[in-house]
Design an enzyme around this catalytic site. Structure first.
Site, PDB file in Angstrom:
ATOM      1  N   SER A  65       0.738  -1.377   0.001  1.00 30.88           N
ATOM      2  CA  SER A  65      -0.093  -0.019  -0.053  1.00 30.88           C
ATOM      3  C   SER A  65       1.031   1.314  -0.024  1.00 30.88           C
ATOM      4  O   SER A  65       1.641   1.306  -0.974  1.00 30.88           O
ATOM      5  CB  SER A  65      -0.816  -0.059   1.253  1.00 30.88           C
ATOM      6  OG  SER A  65      -1.775   0.953   1.157  1.00 30.88           O
ATOM      7  N   ASP A 101     -10.181  -5.456  -3.577  1.00 29.03           N
ATOM      8  CA  ASP A 101      -9.365  -4.234  -2.552  1.00 29.03           C
ATOM      9  C   ASP A 101     -10.387  -3.118  -2.645  1.00 29.03           C
ATOM     10  O   ASP A 101     -10.798  -2.428  -3.575  1.00 29.03           O
ATOM     11  CB  ASP A 101      -8.268  -4.060  -3.285  1.00 29.03           C
ATOM     12  CG  ASP A 101      -7.230  -3.290  -2.597  1.00 29.03           C
ATOM     13  OD1 ASP A 101      -7.853  -1.999  -1.780  1.00 29.03           O
ATOM     14  OD2 ASP A 101      -6.095  -3.398  -2.668  1.00 29.03           O
ATOM     15  N   HIS A 142      -7.551  -5.671   0.643  1.00 25.66           N
ATOM     16  CA  HIS A 142      -6.094  -5.094   0.853  1.00 25.66           C
ATOM     17  C   HIS A 142      -5.405  -5.370   2.075  1.00 25.66           C
ATOM     18  O   HIS A 142      -4.368  -4.815   2.194  1.00 25.66           O
ATOM     19  CB  HIS A 142      -6.615  -3.280   1.108  1.00 25.66           C
ATOM     20  CG  HIS A 142      -5.672  -2.417   1.000  1.00 25.66           C
ATOM     21  ND1 HIS A 142      -4.992  -2.356  -0.342  1.00 25.66           N
ATOM     22  CD2 HIS A 142      -4.765  -1.792   1.848  1.00 25.66           C
ATOM     23  CE1 HIS A 142      -4.045  -1.235  -0.269  1.00 25.66           C
ATOM     24  NE2 HIS A 142      -4.062  -1.006   0.946  1.00 25.66           N
TER      25      HIS A 142
END
EC number: 3.1.2.12
Length: 277
Positions: A146, A223, A255
């Protein structure tokens, strides 16, 4: 450096340290996994940069990477995601301030005093690791998740002399063109969007061209933050510049760290193969 904790793990040691940082103007923590092979020889190392709200323990606890790292003889380095402390600027929002350093050097107050994460990682922490651990300086890779995926890609393209391999899980690919990046870059860097591009993976590939024999990215199709990540933009610029990219999409995965757990072995093997090529 001070050793805060160590635990025997897959015949190696999972350790947590703290150090006084000039760039962060305070105490910084980081974790290191030392595989059993390091008792006899220098080993390749991989930096893992964690995402928003995470710290130096998140990957160590949640990713379940130590088993494969032990088998392959990989040292894992896990820095915190930002400076910490009562004197460090913060914000009520979870996506800016402490826990959200974005792995850049900030230019605006009140962040500028402490938020110099880029220099901390590539100069200060990097040098201390080479000095104090059995790391083969010729074989160091970087990966992240991320916000940390953004950090891994951008630092790899800025410092290809330091990092020989790069991969990411659900990275923020075009940080200057998504709400997270626009919010943070405005606060940290000011309103000049040309400066933002110096910390944007897509813009850096566009500028620097192909630097690595391959890049591995995994992205879940469930996600919840997909619109912020924009992997298609990275794919397009890599194709344009001739940068090999293995971009894998996965149905059902979101995610979180169950996603990271599911494919971490692939990433460690990817780095092992490229660092030993």
């Amino acid at each position: 450096m001070n050793l805060l904790q160590k635990n025997y793990c897959f015949a190696g040691e999972q350790r947590t340290y703290e150090m006084s940082s000039v760039y962060l103007q305070g105490i910084a923590k980081f974790s290191v996994y030392i595989p059993p092979q390091a008792e006899k020889e220098k080993c390749p190392a991989i930096f893992f940069l964690a995402g928003l709200t995470s710290n130096e323990e998140t990957f160590a606890i949640k990713a379940h990477a130590q088993n494969m790292a032990s088998q392959l003889g990989l040292i894992l380095v896990m820095p915190d995601t930002s400076p910490r402390g009562e004197s460090v600027a913060d914000d009520e929002a979870w996506d800016i301030g402490q826990g959200a350093g974005f792995y850049i050097n900030t230019q605006q107050m009140p962040w500028k005093t402490h938020f110099q994460m880029e220099s901390y990682i590539v100069e200060e922490l990097y040098a201390q690791l080479i000095k104090n651990f059995p790391i083969d300086a010729r074989r160091i890779g970087i990966m992240g998740h991320s916000m940390g995926g953004h950090g891994a890609l951008t630092l790899a393209w800025k410092y290809p002399n330091l990092f020989r391999s790069v991969s990411a899980f659900a990275p923020i690919c075009a940080a200057s063109e998504c709400p997270w990046g626009e919010k943070v870059f405005s606060a940290y860097l000011g309103e000049d969007k040309d400066i933002w591009k110096n910390h944007d993976a897509v813009a850096l590939v566009e500028k620097q061209g192909a630097l690595f024999s391959d890049v591995l990215i995994d992205q879940g199709l469930a996600d919840q933050f997909y619109s912020q990540l924009q992997p298609e933009k990275l794919k397009a610029v890599c194709e344009k510049k001739g940068q090999p990219l293995t971009l894998r999409f996965h149905d059902h995965y979101d995610h979180g760290y169950y996603f990271v757990q599911s494919f971490i072995d692939d990433h460690l093997k990817f780095h092992f193969n490229h660092l030993n090529a």
